[in-house]
Structures are given as structure tokens and as C-alpha cells.
Design a protein around this motif. Structure first.
Motif: not given
Length: 99
Positions: A1-8, A15-17, A37-40, A44-49
Motif C-alpha cells: 500500500m502507498a500512504l498518500v497524504l493530501a491537503r484537506p 481530485d488529484l486529476n 490507483a488515482p487513474m482507476a 488519469a493525468e496525475v504527475q509525480f514530482s
């Protein structure tokens, strides 16, 4: 699993599209599995920095809407506490990703 922490204001992975998510080098090997997972979920357009360190600092400063905190087993991810003021997403990884 990946733990993703996001702004409120991020209510779901979709919402990360079209958003940029920070990921530290040590988790970047699983980037392809994490992005599935975000794509599913409709992002579909999540970018990783990819950065060497300090992803959480970028989140706190508002530079990115979300970060990949860590990779963990399903059991460890379930026990990970929610952090006040942020949303925690537990993202299942594809089977070929290694922890």
C-alpha cells in the motif's frame, strides 16, 4: 500500500486529476504502481514530482496538493493514524511493486 497524504480540499483520489504529487526518491521505484490507483479513480493525468527528500514540507507549504508518504504493508497502512488537517489515502499497489 502507498500512504498518500493530501491537503484537506482533496476529497478523493480523483481530485488529484491534473495535479502534481510529490514522491521521494526512495518510493519512486513504485511510482507506476502508485499511479494506477488515482487513474482507476478517475485521475488519469496525475504527475509525480520526484525529489530527494522533504516531500512533506512541500505539502505543508502548499506547493503540492499531495505526497506519497511511504509504502507499507496493508496491515501497517490500516494502523497508520490520520493526521489532523490533512486527508490520508491508503492506495493499493499492483502486485509487482516491492516494499
Amino acid at each position: 500500500m502507498a500512504l498518500v497524504l493530501a491537503r484537506p480540499e482533496i476529497n478523493s483520489l480523483s481530485d488529484l486529476n491534473n495535479k502534481n504529487i510529490a514522491i521521494e526518491e526512495k518510493q519512486s521505484a513504485a511510482r507506476g504502481s502508485v499511479s494506477a490507483a488515482p487513474m482507476a479513480a478517475g485521475a488519469a493525468e496525475v504527475q509525480f514530482s520526484e525529489i530527494k527528500a522533504g516531500a512533506i514540507d512541500r505539502l505543508i507549504r502548499g506547493e503540492v496538493p499531495a505526497v506519497v508518504l511511504t509504502l507499507a504493508s496493508r496491515e501497517a497502512a490500516e494502523w497508520f493514524p490520520d493526521i489532523k488537517g490533512f486527508r490520508t489515502f491508503r492506495v493499493p499497489l499492483a502486485r509487482k511493486a516491492r516494499l
